[in-house]
Design a protein around this motif. Structure first.
Motif, short mmCIF file in Angstrom:
data_model
loop_
_atom_site.label_atom_id
_atom_site.label_comp_id
_atom_site.label_asym_id
_atom_site.label_seq_id
_atom_site.Cartn_x
_atom_site.Cartn_y
_atom_site.Cartn_z
N TYR A 13 2.41 44.66 1.36
CA TYR A 13 3.78 44.42 1.78
C TYR A 13 3.95 44.20 3.28
CZ TYR A 13 5.66 45.46 -2.83
OH TYR A 13 5.98 45.41 -4.15
N ASP A 14 2.96 44.63 4.07
CA ASP A 14 3.10 44.53 5.53
C ASP A 14 3.43 43.12 5.99
OD1 ASP A 14 2.97 47.11 6.31
OD2 ASP A 14 0.87 47.09 6.95
N ASN A 15 2.82 42.13 5.38
CA ASN A 15 3.02 40.75 5.84
C ASN A 15 3.68 39.85 4.80
OD1 ASN A 15 1.69 41.05 8.44
ND2 ASN A 15 -0.19 41.32 7.25
N LEU A 16 4.26 40.48 3.78
CA LEU A 16 4.86 39.68 2.71
C LEU A 16 6.00 38.80 3.22
CD1 LEU A 16 4.99 38.93 -0.26
CD2 LEU A 16 6.45 40.92 -0.66
N GLN A 18 6.28 37.42 5.93
CA GLN A 18 5.77 36.31 6.74
C GLN A 18 5.11 35.22 5.88
OE1 GLN A 18 6.62 36.50 9.93
NE2 GLN A 18 7.47 38.53 9.41
N ASN A 19 5.07 35.45 4.57
CA ASN A 19 4.46 34.48 3.67
C ASN A 19 5.11 33.12 3.85
OD1 ASN A 19 4.56 33.04 0.85
ND2 ASN A 19 2.75 34.36 0.81
N HIS A 20 4.31 32.10 4.09
CA HIS A 20 4.82 30.75 4.40
C HIS A 20 5.64 30.18 3.24
CE1 HIS A 20 5.01 26.70 6.04
NE2 HIS A 20 4.53 26.24 4.90
N TYR A 21 5.14 30.36 2.03
CA TYR A 21 5.84 29.81 0.86
C TYR A 21 7.17 30.52 0.63
CZ TYR A 21 6.72 28.30 -3.95
OH TYR A 21 7.30 27.78 -5.09
N LEU A 22 7.17 31.86 0.82
CA LEU A 22 8.43 32.61 0.68
C LEU A 22 9.45 32.10 1.68
CD1 LEU A 22 10.22 34.92 -0.36
CD2 LEU A 22 9.05 36.45 1.25
N ARG A 23 9.03 31.89 2.92
CA ARG A 23 9.96 31.41 3.95
C ARG A 23 10.54 30.05 3.58
NH1 ARG A 23 9.66 33.07 9.79
NH2 ARG A 23 9.29 35.31 9.66
N LYS A 24 9.70 29.21 3.03
CA LYS A 24 10.15 27.88 2.61
C LYS A 24 11.18 28.00 1.48
CE LYS A 24 8.33 23.54 0.69
NZ LYS A 24 7.11 22.85 0.19
N GLY A 67 8.70 47.70 7.78
CA GLY A 67 9.43 46.56 7.24
C GLY A 67 9.88 46.69 5.80
N ALA A 68 9.78 47.88 5.20
CA ALA A 68 10.22 48.04 3.81
C ALA A 68 11.70 47.75 3.65
CB ALA A 68 9.89 49.45 3.32
N SER A 69 12.51 48.18 4.61
CA SER A 69 13.95 47.96 4.53
C SER A 69 14.28 46.48 4.56
CB SER A 69 14.67 48.67 5.69
OG SER A 69 14.53 50.07 5.58
N GLU A 70 13.58 45.74 5.44
CA GLU A 70 13.81 44.29 5.52
C GLU A 70 13.44 43.61 4.21
OE1 GLU A 70 12.34 46.10 7.77
OE2 GLU A 70 13.20 45.67 9.74
N CYS A 71 12.34 44.07 3.60
CA CYS A 71 11.92 43.50 2.32
C CYS A 71 12.98 43.74 1.25
CB CYS A 71 10.59 44.12 1.87
SG CYS A 71 9.14 43.56 2.79
N LYS A 72 13.48 44.96 1.17
CA LYS A 72 14.47 45.30 0.14
C LYS A 72 15.79 44.59 0.37
CE LYS A 72 12.30 49.70 -1.03
NZ LYS A 72 12.42 51.16 -1.13
N ASN A 73 16.19 44.48 1.64
CA ASN A 73 17.43 43.76 1.95
C ASN A 73 17.31 42.28 1.58
OD1 ASN A 73 18.74 46.03 2.93
ND2 ASN A 73 18.16 45.66 5.05
N LEU A 74 16.11 41.71 1.79
CA LEU A 74 15.90 40.31 1.42
C LEU A 74 15.90 40.15 -0.09
CD1 LEU A 74 15.30 37.39 2.20
CD2 LEU A 74 12.86 37.98 2.33
N ALA A 75 15.32 41.10 -0.81
CA ALA A 75 15.33 41.06 -2.28
C ALA A 75 16.75 41.04 -2.81
CB ALA A 75 14.57 42.26 -2.84
#
Length: 665
Positions: A13-16, A18-24, A67-75
């Motif tokens: 999850y640390d760099n999830l 930043q995944n290029h495909y996710l950002r796209k 970055g867990a909070s950022e991940c959950k907020n994005l979900a």
């Protein structure tokens, strides 16, 4: 070097994000959601939608400390946007329920848009969900469960000293009210106080407590007090819930030396960090209760502040009972209407950049105006924020002149009649409310403002034009907020105030997603320009400092010391007239702490720059000039008392001379 004791999940999850495909994919989602909202042509292909759902499911289960909070907020953002765009899609419905469960949100959900197949996985998930609902049940409440980290906050309210910060939509005031209700319903005999920064919030919190407690108040001999006069007239032996502004509570405690509190909740405690003389009342209250033998349990609650432990310094800086919650139970989508660059864009929270949608070409302007007005005229509810009351009233009138759908409403007619009686039959607001529109400014009578707030909560009013008087903590179910200025009267909104403002859309129990429209000025150097909005959206919040700490610069302390050493309470040596009122009240608190030999927070700040000998000199000078006349009230100092006595004696002398002259004549 490989970090030890790091789980596989943390590595994943640390760099999830930043995944290029996710950002796209997220960039595409933001663009298509904007087109959907503005009723333009939009589309996501099947693969994009499927992959976004997979990422949302993964992100919602983030466990990394980084970055867990950022991940959950994005979900949450992904799933709520998709659900808005595809309300009938069963695949989205399935993943949405999974994501919400991962985010510990067990609020009642809409009927499933899919047929449940009793597989082992489905049955097991249902067992887990039902167990979690029971475990997360709010004490004393039927069918109500905690969301996210609300349980952690609720349980912390029992601490002797506590401070927490959370997103605007987390329901901080709600949790404190539920805690009080639980204590009352279980028959505990206690005195509670909850401070709120405005009269509007007094009305809201008091009304909510009255509604939810109903018969419990009389059954357990409780009374809700919001004014000192109410307490003075209450001679019965009972328990109290004080709902007051800091000014009112400070004066109540000053005038009633035997009154004691068991729990003290300081709501919107970020006000104690503002360079405003009103912030002093928070210090006054803490100083008073700290002198009690039996001290109350104290909780500071604030939105978004990155260092909630700052408030613990007022009592004991060594205590670390503080909670910071970054996960939000709702989400917002931000649009920027750039009038200078003639561009409409959407803000991408993941990349912290704007995404271009279209330009304000001559042909596009009517279409863009229609898109915005369609949002405002729809079934959703909107707030339009302005920095000045003049703009509020003028734009409300201009908007009401557009072709608007006719509203046949008995409630609106009754509201119009009420305003007509309270103000004037020809007052412009009377005609506005008949169209489902209102404005909300400080100059309106408080009961009229309250009626407008109630009508908006019920969905009777759809659009309210307002200044900060409405948005200072008042809980309203807004779907959209239009920010037309970063001004707040003569001042500029701070970043914290701005984020708190836009956090008013998307509310628990109303809508999981809200739309924010940021409108720039027409000039490049406008204080509400594109760069200002982007800076406030992308920059991390700075740590806060208490107002006393910020105000007492070496130069100011030296000036106050010079004045007080000469017995001068007017602080003639202080040249900073901008903060004079604040510095004067700070000095009066310092004198009071010095006079009572109390080591309060304010005195500690002075002692960083003032020696024991200096304090002795100040103490001697003040007692020499004002023997037995030093006041405990920061609103009324000894020099003012002497002046009042002198004026009274002069008035009596004039009356005596006048009476004598009349007798002679």
């Amino acid at each position: 070097m490989v970090k030890k004791n790091k789980s596989l999940a943390e590595y994943l999850y640390d760099n999830l994000q930043q995944n290029h495909y996710l950002r796209k994919l997220v960039k595409q989602l933001f663009t298509q959601y904007a087109y959907f909202l503005f009723q333009a042509k939009w589309a996501l292909d099947k693969k994009e939608k499927t992959d976004l759902l997979k990422f949302a499911d993964l992100l919602s289960k983030a466990q990394s400390n980084n970055g867990a909070s950022e991940c959950k907020n994005l979900a949450l953002k992904i799933i709520t946007m998709l659900q808005k765009m595809y309300p009938e899609d069963p695949n989205i419905d399935i993943v949405r329920n999974t994501v919400l469960s991962s985010l510990k949100n067990y609020l009642p959900r809409e009927n499933h848009g899919y047929i449940k197949i009793n597989t082992v996985d489905f049955l097991w998930d249902e067992v887990i969900d039902n167990y979690n609902k029971i475990q997360r049940k709010i004490p004393g409440q039927e069918n109500q469960t905690f969301i996210g980290d609300q349980d952690k906050i609720f349980n912390s309210l029992e601490n002797s000293i506590n401070s927490f910060s959370a997103p605007t939509s987390m329901g901080k005031t709600y949790l404190m009210k539920k805690f009080i209700e639980y204590k009352v319903k279980t028959g505990e005999e206690l005195n509670f106080a909850i401070t709120v920064p405005s009269k509007a919030l007094i009305t809201e919190v008091r009304s909510s407590l009255l509604t939810d407690l109903v018969d419990n108040l009389s059954e357990h001999s409780y009374r809700i007090i919001s004014r000192a006069e109410e307490y003075a007239l209450d001679y019965e032996n009972r328990n109290y819930i004080f709902v007051m502004t800091p000014e009112r509570l400070s004066n109540l405690l000053l005038d009633n030396n035997y009154l004691r509190l068991d729990y003290l909740f300081i709501d919107e405690s970020q006000k104690a960090t503002e360079m405003d003389d009103r912030s002093i009342y928070y210090y006054e209250i803490i100083d008073k209760v700290q002198k009690w033998k039996q001290k109350p349990r104290i909780t500071f609650a604030s939105p978004l502040i990155p260092n909630p432990d700052v408030f613990l310094q007022l009592i004991d800086g060594s205590i670390k009972n503080n909670i910071r919650v970054d996960e939000s139970p709702v989400t917002q989508t931000k649009f920027i209407i750039d009038r200078y660059n003639k561009e409409l864009s959407v803000y991408n929270d993941q990349t912290k950049k704007k995404q271009h949608l279209c330009e304000f070409t001559e042909n596009a302007i009517p279409h863009i105006v229609k898109m915005i007005t369609d949002v405002m005229k729809g079934k959703t509810q909107s707030l339009i924020y302005y920095g000045s009351k003049r703009d509020v009233m003028s734009d409300a009138i201009v908007f009401s002149r557009q072709p608007l759908p006719t509203i046949e409403s008995k409630e609106l007619d009754e509201l119009a009649a009420y305003i007509s009686r309270k103000i004037n039959p020809k007052y412009v607001l009377v005609d506005l409310v008949k169209k489902g529109i209102a404005f909300h400014i400080g100059e309106l009578p408080i009961d009229v403002r309250t009626k407008i707030e109630e009508a908006y909560r019920k969905g009777i009013l759809r659009t309210v034009f307002c200044t900060s008087t409405l948005l200072e903590g008042v809980n309203l179910p807004a779907d959209n907020i239009f920010v037309t200025s970063l001004g707040n009267g003569k001042k500029k909104l701070s970043q914290l105030e701005f984020l708190n403002l836009i956090g008013r859309v998307g509310r628990i129990g109303h809508s999981m997603i809200g739309n924010v429209f940021l409108i720039t000025g027409e000039k490049e150097k406008s204080h509400s320009n594109l760069s200002s909005y982007l800076k406030y959206l992308s920059k991390k919040l700075s740590k806060e400092h208490l107002s006393v700490e910020k105000a007492l610069k070496p130069k100011q302390v030296a000036a106050i010391k010079k004045s007080l050493s000469a017995g001068d309470l007017k602080l003639s040596a202080v040249t900073d007239k901008r903060n004079y009122d604040l510095l004067r009240k700070i000095s009066l608190i310092y004198i009071k702490e010095l006079n009572h030999n109390q080591e309060g927070f304010t005195r500690k700040q002075f002692k960083k720059k003032i020696s024991d000998d200096d304090e002795t000199e100040i103490f001697t000078a003040l007692h020499s000039r004002y023997p037995d006349e030093l006041q405990d009230d920061v609103n009324f100092s000894a020099d003012q008392s002497n002046l009042l006595i002198a004026q009274f004696m002069m008035s009596k002398l004039k009356d005596s001379l006048k009476s004598l002259m009349m007798k002679i004549s």
